[in-house]
Scaffold this motif. Structure first.
Motif, PDB file in Angstrom:
ATOM      1  N   ALA A  16       0.837  -1.172  -0.514  1.00  0.00           N
ATOM      2  CA  ALA A  16       0.097  -0.115   0.491  1.00  0.00           C
ATOM      3  C   ALA A  16       0.480   1.517   0.307  1.00  0.00           C
ATOM      4  O   ALA A  16       1.027   2.415  -0.584  1.00  0.00           O
ATOM      5  N   SER A  19       2.812   1.406  -3.571  1.00  0.00           N
ATOM      6  CA  SER A  19       2.563   1.425  -4.539  1.00  0.00           C
ATOM      7  C   SER A  19       1.241   2.520  -4.893  1.00  0.00           C
ATOM      8  O   SER A  19       1.735   3.902  -5.419  1.00  0.00           O
ATOM      9  N   CYS A  20       1.656   3.570  -3.722  1.00  0.00           N
ATOM     10  CA  CYS A  20       0.838   4.303  -3.510  1.00  0.00           C
ATOM     11  C   CYS A  20       1.556   5.966  -3.714  1.00  0.00           C
ATOM     12  O   CYS A  20       1.331   6.787  -4.271  1.00  0.00           O
ATOM     13  N   LEU A  23       2.717   6.208  -7.092  1.00  0.00           N
ATOM     14  CA  LEU A  23       1.725   6.150  -7.984  1.00  0.00           C
ATOM     15  C   LEU A  23       1.814   8.115  -7.565  1.00  0.00           C
ATOM     16  O   LEU A  23       1.834   8.411  -9.070  1.00  0.00           O
ATOM     17  N   ALA A  24       1.994   8.776  -6.731  1.00  0.00           N
ATOM     18  CA  ALA A  24       1.575   9.695  -6.528  1.00  0.00           C
ATOM     19  C   ALA A  24       3.134  10.535  -7.191  1.00  0.00           C
ATOM     20  O   ALA A  24       2.662  11.701  -8.030  1.00  0.00           O
ATOM     21  N   THR A  57     -11.363   8.386  -9.390  1.00  0.00           N
ATOM     22  CA  THR A  57      -9.674   8.170  -8.567  1.00  0.00           C
ATOM     23  C   THR A  57      -9.571   7.558  -7.680  1.00  0.00           C
ATOM     24  O   THR A  57      -9.196   6.490  -6.973  1.00  0.00           O
ATOM     25  N   ASN A  60     -10.668   4.414  -5.456  1.00  0.00           N
ATOM     26  CA  ASN A  60     -10.415   3.578  -5.581  1.00  0.00           C
ATOM     27  C   ASN A  60      -9.186   3.242  -4.295  1.00  0.00           C
ATOM     28  O   ASN A  60      -8.495   1.812  -4.126  1.00  0.00           O
ATOM     29  N   LEU A  61      -9.410   3.984  -3.271  1.00  0.00           N
ATOM     30  CA  LEU A  61      -8.799   3.829  -1.887  1.00  0.00           C
ATOM     31  C   LEU A  61     -10.138   2.869  -1.143  1.00  0.00           C
ATOM     32  O   LEU A  61      -9.095   1.722  -0.305  1.00  0.00           O
ATOM     33  N   VAL A  64      -7.551  -0.498  -1.519  1.00  0.00           N
ATOM     34  CA  VAL A  64      -6.622  -0.376  -0.394  1.00  0.00           C
ATOM     35  C   VAL A  64      -6.735  -0.520   0.451  1.00  0.00           C
ATOM     36  O   VAL A  64      -6.432  -1.179   1.424  1.00  0.00           O
ATOM     37  N   GLY A  91      -6.037  -0.770  -6.506  1.00  0.00           N
ATOM     38  CA  GLY A  91      -6.489   0.548  -5.875  1.00  0.00           C
ATOM     39  C   GLY A  91      -5.742   1.301  -6.969  1.00  0.00           C
ATOM     40  O   GLY A  91      -5.840   2.214  -7.793  1.00  0.00           O
ATOM     41  N   PRO A  92      -3.944   1.447  -6.218  1.00  0.00           N
ATOM     42  CA  PRO A  92      -3.646   2.404  -7.105  1.00  0.00           C
ATOM     43  C   PRO A  92      -3.472   2.603  -9.205  1.00  0.00           C
ATOM     44  O   PRO A  92      -3.333   2.791  -9.756  1.00  0.00           O
TER      45      PRO A  92
END
Length: 258
Positions: A16, A19-20, A23-24, A57, A60-61, A64, A91-92
């Motif tokens: 988590a 990947s998050c 992505l950011a 967007t 999608n949390l 996670v 999610g991401p």
């Protein structure tokens, strides 16, 4: 009282965060490429700024959270850690497409869908045939590969839009059929209500997505049917794990029950 699985918690938590975080950074630096309108078919209008479709967007949390809840569950199973990781990644991966509308984001989104659907089919086949995880791995790779090949067909398809979505749907229906067969043959003791609730959540999610994507589409609203699809799909994934975790199959080929 049963201990929580440290392996599942570490795996899902690390996935988590990494990947998050990646992505950011990818969104901020444009690593996923230019906006090619990859998310245009999901109703929400693209907005200026780094996140093109905010509702689609950030909803999608839910994946996670669902993945972390799977890892937090005290009912340990051999598939807890891998399933938690895959659900977290949904999610991401999906957010990558809706945030950037890039081709690379779209590819990540479809791959994540293939990974979870292939997981459901492979685990069902393994248990139905009472074989080990070697069969699971073989079926899993074959399913993901077949979906990727199907995704090469780019002609739009009514309702489901992409050939990759058709492949995803076929895998889900196959998994449902196999699981219903397992339940009806009483080959294991399980809380089947979780399985049927998971199916119900997916049917409701698909219905809302289609209804709001066609006649009831409101492109500039932050209330999006596709966002509801994400949230209900996350609920369905968690319920599916609860069904797996409730299963007791003392005659499994692995020699252990769940």
């Amino acid at each position: 009282m049963p201990q929580r699985s440290r392996t599942a918690l570490v795996a899902a938590g690390s996935t988590a965060v990494l990947s998050c975080g990646l992505l950011a950074v990818a969104i901020a630096r444009g690593w996923l490429g230019p906006d090619v309108g990859r998310g245009n078919t999901f109703c929400e209008a693209a907005r200026p700024g780094p996140v093109r479709q905010p509702a689609n967007t950030f909803s999608n949390l839910g994946f996670v959270v669902a993945g972390l809840l799977i890892a937090w569950d005290r009912t340990k199973t051999p598939v807890q850690a891998p399933m938690a990781v895959i659900v977290v990644l949904l999610g991401p991966a999906s957010a990558a497409m809706h945030a950037t509308q890039s081709a690379a984001g779209g590819a990540l989104d479809m791959l994540s869908m293939y990974l979870i659907a292939a997981f459901a089919v492979s685990y069902a086949v393994m248990r139905r045939l009472r074989r080990g995880y070697g069969l699971f791995a073989a079926v899993y790779l074959a399913c993901v590969g077949a979906c990727e090949l199907a995704g090469l067909y780019t002609t739009p398809i009514p309702v489901v839009m992409y050939a990759g979505n058709v492949a995803f749907g076929v895998l889900l229906l196959t998994a449902v059929a196999l699981e219903i067969g397992i339940i009806r043959r009483r080959e294991s003791r399980s809380q089947a209500g979780f399985a049927y609730a998971s199916i119900g959540a997916m049917v409701l999610a698909f219905t809302i997505w289609n209804v709001t994507n066609q006649g009831l589409c409101a492109p500039h609203s932050l209330l999006q049917g596709h966002a509801v699809w994400h949230l209900l799909s996350a609920v369905a994934a968690y319920l599916l794990y609860r069904y797996y975790a409730s299963e007791v199959h003392p005659n499994a080929a692995t020699g252990t029950g769940h």
